[in-house]
Write a protein that holds these residues in place. Structure first.
Motif, PDB file in Angstrom:
ATOM      1  N   ARG B 117     -26.711  19.883  16.098  1.00  0.00           N
ATOM      2  CA  ARG B 117     -27.072  18.848  15.131  1.00  0.00           C
ATOM      3  C   ARG B 117     -26.703  17.446  15.639  1.00  0.00           C
ATOM      4  O   ARG B 117     -27.423  16.483  15.376  1.00  0.00           O
ATOM      5  CB  ARG B 117     -26.399  19.129  13.787  1.00  0.00           C
ATOM      6  CG  ARG B 117     -26.985  20.379  13.116  1.00  0.00           C
ATOM      7  CD  ARG B 117     -26.294  20.677  11.813  1.00  0.00           C
ATOM      8  NE  ARG B 117     -26.588  19.674  10.805  1.00  0.00           N
ATOM      9  CZ  ARG B 117     -27.707  19.610  10.094  1.00  0.00           C
ATOM     10  NH1 ARG B 117     -28.659  20.505  10.292  1.00  0.00           N
ATOM     11  NH2 ARG B 117     -27.884  18.681   9.200  1.00  0.00           N
ATOM     12  N   VAL B 118     -25.613  17.341  16.389  1.00  0.00           N
ATOM     13  CA  VAL B 118     -25.251  16.025  16.943  1.00  0.00           C
ATOM     14  C   VAL B 118     -26.304  15.604  17.971  1.00  0.00           C
ATOM     15  O   VAL B 118     -26.740  14.444  17.979  1.00  0.00           O
ATOM     16  CB  VAL B 118     -23.834  16.071  17.581  1.00  0.00           C
ATOM     17  CG1 VAL B 118     -23.549  14.795  18.359  1.00  0.00           C
ATOM     18  CG2 VAL B 118     -22.781  16.263  16.504  1.00  0.00           C
ATOM     19  N   ASP B 123     -30.628  12.126  19.338  1.00  0.00           N
ATOM     20  CA  ASP B 123     -31.997  12.082  19.863  1.00  0.00           C
ATOM     21  C   ASP B 123     -32.867  11.205  18.938  1.00  0.00           C
ATOM     22  O   ASP B 123     -33.663  10.395  19.381  1.00  0.00           O
ATOM     23  CB  ASP B 123     -32.530  13.514  19.945  1.00  0.00           C
ATOM     24  CG  ASP B 123     -33.819  13.573  20.736  1.00  0.00           C
ATOM     25  OD1 ASP B 123     -33.975  12.766  21.671  1.00  0.00           O
ATOM     26  OD2 ASP B 123     -34.680  14.413  20.406  1.00  0.00           O
ATOM     27  N   LYS B 124     -32.640  11.388  17.648  1.00  0.00           N
ATOM     28  CA  LYS B 124     -33.396  10.648  16.646  1.00  0.00           C
ATOM     29  C   LYS B 124     -33.168   9.140  16.762  1.00  0.00           C
ATOM     30  O   LYS B 124     -34.085   8.345  16.602  1.00  0.00           O
ATOM     31  CB  LYS B 124     -32.935  11.119  15.260  1.00  0.00           C
ATOM     32  CG  LYS B 124     -33.885  10.791  14.167  1.00  0.00           C
ATOM     33  CD  LYS B 124     -34.346  12.069  13.497  1.00  0.00           C
ATOM     34  CE  LYS B 124     -35.373  11.830  12.460  1.00  0.00           C
ATOM     35  NZ  LYS B 124     -36.173  13.023  12.192  1.00  0.00           N
ATOM     36  N   ILE B 148     -25.515   5.184  12.350  1.00  0.00           N
ATOM     37  CA  ILE B 148     -26.617   5.804  11.585  1.00  0.00           C
ATOM     38  C   ILE B 148     -26.672   7.305  11.869  1.00  0.00           C
ATOM     39  O   ILE B 148     -26.828   8.119  10.950  1.00  0.00           O
ATOM     40  CB  ILE B 148     -27.959   5.112  11.932  1.00  0.00           C
ATOM     41  CG1 ILE B 148     -27.936   3.659  11.416  1.00  0.00           C
ATOM     42  CG2 ILE B 148     -29.141   5.867  11.340  1.00  0.00           C
ATOM     43  CD1 ILE B 148     -29.089   2.811  11.901  1.00  0.00           C
ATOM     44  N   ALA B 149     -26.500   7.655  13.144  1.00  0.00           N
ATOM     45  CA  ALA B 149     -26.521   9.081  13.511  1.00  0.00           C
ATOM     46  C   ALA B 149     -25.417   9.832  12.765  1.00  0.00           C
ATOM     47  O   ALA B 149     -25.625  10.947  12.275  1.00  0.00           O
ATOM     48  CB  ALA B 149     -26.349   9.229  15.018  1.00  0.00           C
ATOM     49  N   ARG B 150     -24.241   9.214  12.671  1.00  0.00           N
ATOM     50  CA  ARG B 150     -23.130   9.843  11.949  1.00  0.00           C
ATOM     51  C   ARG B 150     -23.467  10.009  10.469  1.00  0.00           C
ATOM     52  O   ARG B 150     -23.110  11.016   9.848  1.00  0.00           O
ATOM     53  CB  ARG B 150     -21.862   8.999  12.099  1.00  0.00           C
ATOM     54  CG  ARG B 150     -20.643   9.631  11.452  1.00  0.00           C
ATOM     55  CD  ARG B 150     -19.403   8.794  11.627  1.00  0.00           C
ATOM     56  NE  ARG B 150     -19.533   7.500  10.956  1.00  0.00           N
ATOM     57  CZ  ARG B 150     -18.686   6.483  11.119  1.00  0.00           C
ATOM     58  NH1 ARG B 150     -17.673   6.601  11.960  1.00  0.00           N
ATOM     59  NH2 ARG B 150     -18.851   5.354  10.472  1.00  0.00           N
ATOM     60  N   ALA B 151     -24.185   9.013   9.918  1.00  0.00           N
ATOM     61  CA  ALA B 151     -24.507   9.070   8.487  1.00  0.00           C
ATOM     62  C   ALA B 151     -25.552  10.134   8.171  1.00  0.00           C
ATOM     63  O   ALA B 151     -25.557  10.693   7.069  1.00  0.00           O
ATOM     64  CB  ALA B 151     -24.981   7.698   8.018  1.00  0.00           C
ATOM     65  N   ILE B 152     -26.430  10.426   9.137  1.00  0.00           N
ATOM     66  CA  ILE B 152     -27.529  11.361   8.815  1.00  0.00           C
ATOM     67  C   ILE B 152     -27.315  12.768   9.397  1.00  0.00           C
ATOM     68  O   ILE B 152     -28.098  13.669   9.142  1.00  0.00           O
ATOM     69  CB  ILE B 152     -28.904  10.819   9.312  1.00  0.00           C
ATOM     70  CG1 ILE B 152     -28.858  10.464  10.812  1.00  0.00           C
ATOM     71  CG2 ILE B 152     -29.312   9.590   8.511  1.00  0.00           C
ATOM     72  CD1 ILE B 152     -29.856  11.190  11.626  1.00  0.00           C
ATOM     73  N   LEU B 179     -35.969   3.104  11.553  1.00  0.00           N
ATOM     74  CA  LEU B 179     -35.241   4.392  11.498  1.00  0.00           C
ATOM     75  C   LEU B 179     -35.049   4.822  10.043  1.00  0.00           C
ATOM     76  O   LEU B 179     -35.255   5.985   9.691  1.00  0.00           O
ATOM     77  CB  LEU B 179     -33.870   4.253  12.164  1.00  0.00           C
ATOM     78  CG  LEU B 179     -33.780   4.446  13.673  1.00  0.00           C
ATOM     79  CD1 LEU B 179     -32.385   4.117  14.158  1.00  0.00           C
ATOM     80  CD2 LEU B 179     -34.113   5.898  14.041  1.00  0.00           C
ATOM     81  N   PHE B 180     -34.659   3.842   9.209  1.00  0.00           N
ATOM     82  CA  PHE B 180     -34.468   4.147   7.783  1.00  0.00           C
ATOM     83  C   PHE B 180     -35.785   4.623   7.151  1.00  0.00           C
ATOM     84  O   PHE B 180     -35.790   5.561   6.353  1.00  0.00           O
ATOM     85  CB  PHE B 180     -33.933   2.929   7.023  1.00  0.00           C
ATOM     86  CG  PHE B 180     -32.500   2.612   7.346  1.00  0.00           C
ATOM     87  CD1 PHE B 180     -31.531   3.599   7.338  1.00  0.00           C
ATOM     88  CD2 PHE B 180     -32.107   1.318   7.666  1.00  0.00           C
ATOM     89  CE1 PHE B 180     -30.210   3.309   7.641  1.00  0.00           C
ATOM     90  CE2 PHE B 180     -30.787   1.024   7.969  1.00  0.00           C
ATOM     91  CZ  PHE B 180     -29.843   2.017   7.962  1.00  0.00           C
TER      92      PHE B 180
END
Lengths: 328, 225
Positions: B117-118, B123-124, B148-152, B179-180
């Motif tokens: 998942r990380v 990647d996202k 942002i990656a940490r938040a999602i 991204l949002f």
């Protein structure tokens, strides 16, 4: 588990865990945090080593005092018995009456042996050992009484039992008075209990300081990780999750500090053993120092671990509560 | 999804940050929260993320009254809300991977799943090649994307962002906002607090405006439609 979105399942939560599996993962996670906190200590070796050394030395002192008491008790245990009671026979008693007394005393269940020293034998011995031989020639009569030396049984050699036996023996018609030289023994016992009390007081003070040292070390660690704790709280960490690494650190300090103290004591015993043997040799006795037993070693490490836990718990409970994420 | 009913917030000392605020954000909606500094934007986000409690009124998320969430339940409630900060709030002594993995570690996710998942989250946001870096080795924009990656990473249904483009140039700001948009298209409810009105105008989404703690303009508020 989702609180606000009951139906929500993450990919990682798709498989429903049983209570047993949940408990298993909880325990595994706790131990993982334990290993992780050990790694954290390893990352700051100098600071960790200094804290451990302070704890170890603080624990070494009370443990050493305990060993001093233990060894002194071992030495004094040989003296802690009243080996003889001297009974001075009344001047008016005939030789036959005195012999009857000796026979009667031998039948006492508290008495192991009886020896009779006549007044004549006593005078001869006194002349030999006192250095007043010639002066004693001027005496009209022998001033010394007949003496019966009573050896109590092992059970009745302890100070209180010996005192009771003395009182009983003094009740005999033929006995003028008896003497039991236990004053020095009482003084020794008083000194030993003073030493024990001092050891307990010093131990309590040092153990308190160990708890405070660990508590303060953990407090500094908490302050150092304030930002980290805030972020953790923001992303959903529970108190247990945040507290665990700090509690583990306290426990590790305790465990390693306890082992450090044990090593210090072992080295000290090794260092002193030859000196003690030399002193014992001078007194023609065979005395060797007693170290910590396995049980005592276990207790030392357990005590240090408990202090580590208590110290860290006090800090964690006091300071982490205050750290709240206040800025988005 | 997010429902404010007559919410007021007064801080100790008497400062009134919010006054009788009402609004409702539907599931899967993207909205901006605008207003000058001190208007109450941060306080509003703090109320949603349970960093503060309202002095009056109620905040509902998915029908759950946050006033009824006790302190022991707060960590579990926060796991449903991804938060992005203006100053990123990344942990310097951890790598990008560790920073992004934090919410999953906290949830007790299996390590195989964490890695998967990380990698997916990084990647996202286009930072898969920075996975072993520490935050200080990254630019401001990259740090924001790690945040942002940490938040999602744990796919929260709600994403809150407080001035996420505050320190970024316009080009990077648009990149972040896209991204949002992307997360929003996948069903995440997004609320972005910003004072960059130009950015808001370009994005054509619903905008809630706060002034001195009062909601000025909400096109979807009851009575406004």
């Amino acid at each position: 588990m989702s609180l606000l979105f009951k139906g929500r399942t993450n990919k990682n939560q798709k498989q429903k865990k049983s209570v047993l599996a949940g408990g298993y993962f909880f325990i595994i996670n706790i131990f993982r945090q334990g290993v992780h906190s050990l790694g954290e200590m390893w990352r700051t070796p100098l600071a960790s080593l200094m804290t451990i050394a302070v704890l170890g030395l603080s624990l070494t002192l009370p443990a050493t005092l305990y060993l001093v008491v233990k060894n002194v008790q071992q030495v004094s245990s040989g003296f802690e018995e009243a080996s003889e009671i001297s009974l001075f026979v009344k001047e008016s008693m005939s030789e036959q009456e005195t012999q009857t007394l000796v026979k009667r005393l031998a039948l006492y269940p508290e008495v192991e042996g009886v020896a009779f020293i006549s007044k004549q034998e006593a005078l001869t011995e006194f002349k030999d050992v006192s250095g007043f031989g010639q002066a004693l020639e001027y005496l009209d009569s022998n001033p010394l009484p007949d003496v019966v030396l009573v050896t109590p049984t092992k059970r009745h050699r302890q100070p209180n039992a010996a005192k009771a036996l003395l009182t009983k023996l003094e009740g005999e018609r033929e006995v003028d008075f008896g003497k039991l030289d236990i004053a020095w023994l009482e003084r020794l016992n008083a000194l030993l209990s003073l030493l024990k009390e001092s050891v307990i007081t010093i131990t309590l003070l040092l153990l308190t300081s160990v708890t405070l040292i660990i508590g303060n070390t953990i407090r500094l660690s908490i302050m150092d990780k304030k930002e980290e704790i805030q972020v953790m709280k923001l992303v959903g960490a529970t108190n247990t999750f945040i507290h665990a690494p700090f509690l583990w650190t306290g426990i590790w300090y305790g465990v390693i500090g306890g082992l450090f103290a044990f090593i210090c004591i072992a080295l000290m015993m090794w260092w002193l053993s030859s000196a003690v043997s030399s002193v014992a040799g001078v007194y023609q006795t065979s005395f060797s120092l007693i170290g910590l037993t396995l049980k005592e070693f276990g207790f030392l490490v357990l005590l240090a671990t408990s202090l580590g836990f208590v110290g860290s718990y006090l800090s964690v409970n006091r300071y982490i509560k205050e750290i709240e994420p206040d800025k988005v | 999804m997010i429902n404010f009913q007559q919410v007021s917030k007064t801080y100790p000392g008497g400062h009134r940050a919010l006054e009788k605020v009402n609004f409702h954000i539907k599931p899967g909606e993207l909205a901006f929260l605008t207003g000058h500094s001190g208007a109450g934007k941060s306080t509003l986000l703090k109320l949603i993320s349970l960093m503060e409690r309202p002095s009056a009124g109620s905040v509902f998320i998915n029908g759950v009254d946050l006033n009824k969430v006790n302190s022991r339940q707060i960590p579990y409630a926060r796991r449903d809300i991804g938060i992005i900060f203006q100053n990123h709030r990344l942990l310097e002594r951890y790598t990008v991977f560790d920073n992004v993995a934090l919410p999953l570690i906290i949830e007790g996710t299996h390590h195989n799943q964490i890695a998967k998942r990380v990698h997916g989250a990084l990647d996202k946001v286009g930072l898969i090649d920075k996975i072993k870096c520490h935050p200080s080795m990254l630019s401001g924009g990259e740090q924001q994307r790690v945040g942002i990656a940490r938040a999602i990473v744990n796919s929260p249904p709600i994403l809150l962002a407080d001035e996420p483009t505050g320190n970024l140039d316009p080009e990077l700001s648009m990149e972040i906002l896209r991204l949002f948009e992307d997360f929003n298209k996948h069903g995440t409810t997004v609320l972005i607090a910003t004072h960059d009105l130009g950015l808001v105008a370009r994005m054509k989404y619903r905008s809630l405006t706060l002034k001195d703690g009062r909601m000025l303009q909400d096109p979807l508020a009851e009575g406004a439609l």
